[in-house]
Write a protein that holds these residues in place. Structure first.
Motif, PDB file in Angstrom:
ATOM      1  N   THR A 179       0.850  -1.186   0.000  1.00 54.31           N
ATOM      2  CA  THR A 179       0.000   0.000   0.000  1.00 54.31           C
ATOM      3  C   THR A 179       0.889   1.240   0.000  1.00 54.31           C
ATOM      4  O   THR A 179       2.078   1.179   0.369  1.00 54.31           O
ATOM      5  CB  THR A 179      -0.890   0.035   1.254  1.00 54.31           C
ATOM      6  N   LEU A 180       0.313   2.357  -0.381  1.00 58.11           N
ATOM      7  CA  LEU A 180       1.052   3.619  -0.300  1.00 58.11           C
ATOM      8  C   LEU A 180       1.456   3.894   1.145  1.00 58.11           C
ATOM      9  O   LEU A 180       2.542   4.426   1.406  1.00 58.11           O
ATOM     10  CB  LEU A 180       0.206   4.759  -0.866  1.00 58.11           C
ATOM     11  N   PHE A 181       0.593   3.508   2.074  1.00 57.32           N
ATOM     12  CA  PHE A 181       0.874   3.656   3.503  1.00 57.32           C
ATOM     13  C   PHE A 181       2.163   2.909   3.867  1.00 57.32           C
ATOM     14  O   PHE A 181       3.071   3.471   4.485  1.00 57.32           O
ATOM     15  CB  PHE A 181      -0.317   3.122   4.310  1.00 57.32           C
ATOM     16  N   ALA A 182       2.251   1.644   3.506  1.00 59.12           N
ATOM     17  CA  ALA A 182       3.429   0.840   3.831  1.00 59.12           C
ATOM     18  C   ALA A 182       4.659   1.347   3.092  1.00 59.12           C
ATOM     19  O   ALA A 182       5.750   1.435   3.670  1.00 59.12           O
ATOM     20  CB  ALA A 182       3.171  -0.630   3.499  1.00 59.12           C
ATOM     21  N   VAL A 194       3.038  18.731  -1.644  1.00 58.63           N
ATOM     22  CA  VAL A 194       4.124  18.181  -2.463  1.00 58.63           C
ATOM     23  C   VAL A 194       5.486  18.517  -1.843  1.00 58.63           C
ATOM     24  O   VAL A 194       6.365  17.656  -1.751  1.00 58.63           O
ATOM     25  CB  VAL A 194       4.008  18.679  -3.920  1.00 58.63           C
ATOM     26  N   ALA A 195       5.652  19.752  -1.384  1.00 57.00           N
ATOM     27  CA  ALA A 195       6.915  20.133  -0.742  1.00 57.00           C
ATOM     28  C   ALA A 195       7.103  19.386   0.578  1.00 57.00           C
ATOM     29  O   ALA A 195       8.230  19.014   0.939  1.00 57.00           O
ATOM     30  CB  ALA A 195       6.957  21.636  -0.516  1.00 57.00           C
ATOM     31  N   MET A 218       0.779  10.182  -4.848  1.00 54.62           N
ATOM     32  CA  MET A 218       0.493  11.090  -3.740  1.00 54.62           C
ATOM     33  C   MET A 218      -0.011  12.443  -4.250  1.00 54.62           C
ATOM     34  O   MET A 218      -0.965  13.005  -3.716  1.00 54.62           O
ATOM     35  CB  MET A 218       1.734  11.259  -2.852  1.00 54.62           C
ATOM     36  N   ARG A 219       0.603  12.947  -5.299  1.00 52.04           N
ATOM     37  CA  ARG A 219       0.151  14.220  -5.869  1.00 52.04           C
ATOM     38  C   ARG A 219      -1.253  14.073  -6.457  1.00 52.04           C
ATOM     39  O   ARG A 219      -2.105  14.935  -6.267  1.00 52.04           O
ATOM     40  CB  ARG A 219       1.116  14.724  -6.935  1.00 52.04           C
ATOM     41  N   ALA A 220      -1.486  12.978  -7.156  1.00 53.21           N
ATOM     42  CA  ALA A 220      -2.818  12.745  -7.725  1.00 53.21           C
ATOM     43  C   ALA A 220      -3.861  12.703  -6.614  1.00 53.21           C
ATOM     44  O   ALA A 220      -4.957  13.251  -6.761  1.00 53.21           O
ATOM     45  CB  ALA A 220      -2.830  11.445  -8.534  1.00 53.21           C
ATOM     46  N   ALA A 277     -17.941   7.705   3.313  1.00 58.50           N
ATOM     47  CA  ALA A 277     -16.826   6.990   3.942  1.00 58.50           C
ATOM     48  C   ALA A 277     -15.500   7.656   3.595  1.00 58.50           C
ATOM     49  O   ALA A 277     -15.364   8.315   2.559  1.00 58.50           O
ATOM     50  CB  ALA A 277     -16.817   5.538   3.466  1.00 58.50           C
ATOM     51  N   VAL A 278     -14.521   7.455   4.455  1.00 58.70           N
ATOM     52  CA  VAL A 278     -13.160   7.910   4.174  1.00 58.70           C
ATOM     53  C   VAL A 278     -12.717   7.224   2.888  1.00 58.70           C
ATOM     54  O   VAL A 278     -12.854   6.001   2.756  1.00 58.70           O
ATOM     55  CB  VAL A 278     -12.218   7.563   5.348  1.00 58.70           C
ATOM     56  N   PRO A 279     -12.207   7.995   1.928  1.00 55.16           N
ATOM     57  CA  PRO A 279     -11.791   7.378   0.663  1.00 55.16           C
ATOM     58  C   PRO A 279     -10.555   6.512   0.850  1.00 55.16           C
ATOM     59  O   PRO A 279      -9.834   6.646   1.836  1.00 55.16           O
ATOM     60  CB  PRO A 279     -11.477   8.590  -0.230  1.00 55.16           C
ATOM     61  N   ARG A 280     -10.348   5.640  -0.095  1.00 61.93           N
ATOM     62  CA  ARG A 280      -9.154   4.797  -0.117  1.00 61.93           C
ATOM     63  C   ARG A 280      -8.425   5.070  -1.432  1.00 61.93           C
ATOM     64  O   ARG A 280      -9.030   5.020  -2.506  1.00 61.93           O
ATOM     65  CB  ARG A 280      -9.514   3.314  -0.034  1.00 61.93           C
ATOM     66  N   TRP A 281      -7.149   5.361  -1.330  1.00 61.62           N
ATOM     67  CA  TRP A 281      -6.340   5.710  -2.492  1.00 61.62           C
ATOM     68  C   TRP A 281      -5.274   4.649  -2.690  1.00 61.62           C
ATOM     69  O   TRP A 281      -4.697   4.143  -1.727  1.00 61.62           O
ATOM     70  CB  TRP A 281      -5.689   7.076  -2.268  1.00 61.62           C
TER      71      TRP A 281
END
Length: 162
Positions: free
Chosen positions: A15-18, A106-107, A124-126, A150-154
């Motif tokens: 995942t992006l999280f991991a 982004v910064a 992440m930018r998207a 609901a909280v979205p999932r990316w």
């Protein structure tokens, strides 16, 4: 972090999280983003309000972590997407602030030393561009935010549906 290839399957990405480094990475990102927003001469106003909860940065970290595939700490104890959108709704045309928010995010990825991997940074930018657009839908003064969003999932490929 390299992706693993499982036998008889396609490449599996974390995942992006991991990939980012888990909760510590999102705490660092939220703190860096908050600092960037405070330093921005136009964007700092909402971040310096007297009623801003001191738990804003930890809540933001929990929210972003959950969105990116982390544990559901935000939705289990802090709220849902409808509540988040209500906090930001009805402010009128804030599209310039949205652009500045994206620039700060982004910064902050660099400030927080999140991975520089181009695919990760693109995802992440998207996400943050999508998130700003989602908030801006409800910027008209008379906007009504629907209940129970609901909280979205990316993911690496964008918004996950369902």
């Amino acid at each position: 972090m390299a992706a693993r290839v499982l036998p008889h399957s396609s490449t599996v990405r974390p995942t992006l999280f991991a990939f980012a480094g888990g909760e510590p990475a999102f705490r660092a990102l939220a703190a860096a983003h908050h600092a960037r927003c405070l330093a921005d001469p136009e964007l700092n106003h909402p971040f310096t309000r007297a009623d801003l909860d001191p738990q804003h940065v930890p809540r933001l970290a929990a929210y972003w972590a959950e969105v990116m595939g982390g544990p559901p700490r935000y939705s289990e104890g802090l709220g849902d997407q409808s509540g988040l959108l209500r906090m930001h709704a009805g402010n009128g045309d804030i599209s310039d602030l949205g652009r500045r928010f994206v620039d700060c995010f982004v910064a902050a990825l660099d400030d927080a030393q999140l991975p520089a991997d181009p695919e990760f940074r693109s995802a992440m930018r998207a996400y943050v561009e999508w998130a700003v657009d989602d908030v801006l839908v409800f910027s008209p003064v008379d906007a009504v935010v629907p209940d129970d969003r609901a909280v979205p999932r990316w993911s690496w490929d964008g918004l996950r549906r369902g």
